[in-house]
Design a protein around this motif. Sequence first.
Motif, short mmCIF file in Angstrom:
data_model
loop_
_atom_site.label_atom_id
_atom_site.label_comp_id
_atom_site.label_asym_id
_atom_site.label_seq_id
_atom_site.Cartn_x
_atom_site.Cartn_y
_atom_site.Cartn_z
N ASP A 1 30.53 37.12 31.89
CA ASP A 1 31.11 38.44 32.17
C ASP A 1 30.06 39.52 31.94
OD1 ASP A 1 34.29 39.47 32.39
OD2 ASP A 1 32.81 41.00 31.85
N SER B 1 38.18 38.04 32.35
CA SER B 1 39.43 38.78 32.16
C SER B 1 40.58 37.77 32.24
CB SER B 1 39.50 39.87 33.23
OG SER B 1 40.70 40.59 33.16
N ARG C 1 47.38 46.06 27.23
CA ARG C 1 46.57 45.08 27.94
C ARG C 1 45.38 44.60 27.09
NH1 ARG C 1 44.60 42.83 32.88
NH2 ARG C 1 42.74 41.83 32.10
C1 LIG Z 1 46.49 50.65 37.12
C2 LIG Z 1 46.81 49.17 37.04
C3 LIG Z 1 47.92 48.73 36.33
C4 LIG Z 1 48.22 47.39 36.28
N1 LIG Z 1 49.36 47.00 35.65
C5 LIG Z 1 49.65 45.68 35.57
C6 LIG Z 1 50.83 45.25 34.90
O1 LIG Z 1 51.65 46.04 34.45
N2 LIG Z 1 51.05 43.90 34.80
C7 LIG Z 1 50.18 42.99 35.35
O2 LIG Z 1 50.44 41.79 35.22
N3 LIG Z 1 49.09 43.38 36.01
C8 LIG Z 1 48.81 44.69 36.14
N4 LIG Z 1 47.68 45.07 36.82
C9 LIG Z 1 46.83 44.04 37.43
C10 LIG Z 1 45.96 43.33 36.40
O3 LIG Z 1 45.14 44.26 35.74
C11 LIG Z 1 45.12 42.22 37.04
O4 LIG Z 1 45.86 41.55 37.99
C12 LIG Z 1 44.64 41.24 35.99
O5 LIG Z 1 43.72 41.86 35.14
C13 LIG Z 1 43.97 39.98 36.54
O6 LIG Z 1 42.82 40.34 37.13
P1 LIG Z 1 41.50 39.45 37.16
O7 LIG Z 1 41.29 38.74 35.89
O8 LIG Z 1 41.57 38.67 38.41
O9 LIG Z 1 40.39 40.58 37.36
P2 LIG Z 1 39.99 41.77 36.41
O10 LIG Z 1 41.00 42.00 35.36
O11 LIG Z 1 39.64 42.92 37.28
O12 LIG Z 1 38.69 41.24 35.68
C14 LIG Z 1 37.49 40.97 36.35
C15 LIG Z 1 36.47 40.56 35.29
O13 LIG Z 1 35.29 40.14 35.95
C16 LIG Z 1 34.16 40.78 35.36
N5 LIG Z 1 33.17 40.89 36.44
C17 LIG Z 1 33.34 41.51 37.63
N6 LIG Z 1 32.25 41.31 38.40
C18 LIG Z 1 31.38 40.57 37.69
C19 LIG Z 1 30.07 40.04 37.94
N7 LIG Z 1 29.45 40.24 39.12
N8 LIG Z 1 29.46 39.34 36.97
C20 LIG Z 1 30.07 39.13 35.78
N9 LIG Z 1 31.31 39.60 35.48
C21 LIG Z 1 31.94 40.29 36.42
C22 LIG Z 1 34.69 42.10 34.81
O14 LIG Z 1 33.91 42.60 33.76
C23 LIG Z 1 36.08 41.68 34.36
O15 LIG Z 1 36.07 41.18 33.04
C24 LIG Z 1 47.37 46.42 36.92
C25 LIG Z 1 46.25 46.86 37.63
C26 LIG Z 1 46.00 48.21 37.72
C27 LIG Z 1 44.84 48.66 38.57
#
Ligand SMILES: Cc1cc2nc3c(=O)[nH]c(=O)nc-3n(C[C@H](O)[C@H](O)[C@H](O)COP(=O)(O)OP(=O)(O)OC[C@H]3O[C@@H](n4cnc5c(N)ncnc54)[C@H](O)[C@@H]3O)c2cc1C
Length: 454
Positions: free
Chosen positions: A36, A15, A115
């Motif tokens: 992923d 992500s 998004r």
């Molecule tokens: C309702 C809501 C609204 C939001 N609005 C905003 C906004 O307006 N602006 C903003 O900047 N942020 C917003 N966010 C936050 C934003 O979505 C995250 O901060 C951003 O996506 C970064 O997250 P990440 O990449 O760390 O994790 P995530 O986006 O949660 O991605 C995790 C990834 O890891 C993968 N994964 C998980 N576990 C495993 C595993 N064991 N093995 C393989 N793959 C795995 C998943 O498939 C996913 O692709 C919002 C969040 C929510 C809940």
Amino acid sequence: MHKRIGAHALVVGGSMAGLLAARVLADHYDTVTIVDRDELAEGDGARGGVPQGRHAHGLLTSGRDTLEGYFPGLAAELITGGAPSGDLLGNSRFWAGGHLLKRHQTGLLALGPSRPFLEARVRARVRAIDNVMMIDRTDVVGLTVDGDRARVTGVRVVSRGGDREERLIDADLVVDASGRGSKTPVWLAEFGWPAPTEDRVPIDLAYTTQVFHRGPQALGGDVVILLGYTPQHRRSAIAALMEGDKVLVSLVGILGDYPPTDDEGFRRFAESLCQPDIAEAIRGLTPVGPAVSFRFAESRWRRYDKLSRFPAGLLVIGDAICSVNPAYAQGMSVAALQSTALRDALARGRPVDARRFFRAAAKATMGAWQIAAGADLALPEVPGRRTLADRLIGRYVARVQAVAAHDEVIAAAFVRVAALVESPPNLMRPNRLFRVLRPRRRRPSPAASVAVGR
Ligand SMILES: Cc1cc2nc3c(=O)[nH]c(=O)nc-3n(C[C@H](O)[C@H](O)[C@H](O)COP(=O)(O)OP(=O)(O)OC[C@H]3O[C@@H](n4cnc5c(N)ncnc54)[C@H](O)[C@@H]3O)c2cc1C
């Protein structure tokens, strides 16, 4: 010229945090593999591993600037692809603390890709890097370690297709970007390492989002309407133009006040907001598909920066470290700022020192946490410790918001902090402090501000 650090870096999660981590790792490792659990298709549909992607996702200025640095021309590509854009205060209605911030040109870009649309374009850019590989539909189920458990040497994976046999993938460095559900604390404990303590602010928040077909004068010509909550009016909302001639509306309730998903309930909730902007904006618009909900129990910061022991060969980034109340739209930008901390650590040309990285990542996280936790703790029902300083800052921010309704300088300063371009203490720079605290004859009421602002 970037110095080579190792042969293989592996990123858990593709992500936003994982993609940005891969982007900076690719400058220093021969191969970077993103694993992923979802199918990472070429298209820009929402996907199961990122359920929050169906809800409003603002990209703050700091995040956009970082992305543009990594992928030159990205903003133009998004706009050409249909993402609406405008000035952050000139073409937006930004209600904070019950005040409509003074509308004027700030020079800060408000960019409105959904998004999935944004992620798909970032993913395409990362996929185009020669030494980055993506393995999708594969779960990372654990870590592997060396004989004395001092170093992480790779991961254990299970493919979602095929035989579901467990396989090992070796790596010099594993970066956990698997989001809020990260298993690193459990994996650390498994190998006798301490798990991080957690700072938590329970908020029992829920989003309900409905996409509408866009009418000819959707949002009155604005790109986005942001209606933040106040201690008196806890319901908030975001309405944003999005690509494909649509409008996305997320209604947000806190402390168990969940916005309904049925059309009538959704519109009733919109009408109960403290300003009529959103209810008016969706009047007569036709929904595209059903509304969806997402519950968010608490802001949570895993304090890896406070650990005194951590294995070599492992780092954590993004929501896996910290995920805050999403209503402040900070998560992707915090992930971007943390990725710059990783980039700077890699620039030393040696394997990254985890403790040093976590301290830098904590610095990149602090502003967002202070803004979100500070505002949420202003609600007396939200459990948590409040110091006298917190209360004074809360009062000062309320005053900043009131002054920002008619003072362009303070309005611009407030959005620069909200957009993580500047850190919160900058609101107290002497020239700003003076403008905020000087006595005023009479302030226009919020209702008058709407008339002035439009
Ligand atoms: C309702 C809501 C609204 C939001 N609005 C905003 C906004 O307006 N602006 C903003 O900047 N942020 C917003 N966010 C936050 C934003 O979505 C995250 O901060 C951003 O996506 C970064 O997250 P990440 O990449 O760390 O994790 P995530 O986006 O949660 O991605 C995790 C990834 O890891 C993968 N994964 C998980 N576990 C495993 C595993 N064991 N093995 C393989 N793959 C795995 C998943 O498939 C996913 O692709 C919002 C969040 C929510 C809940």
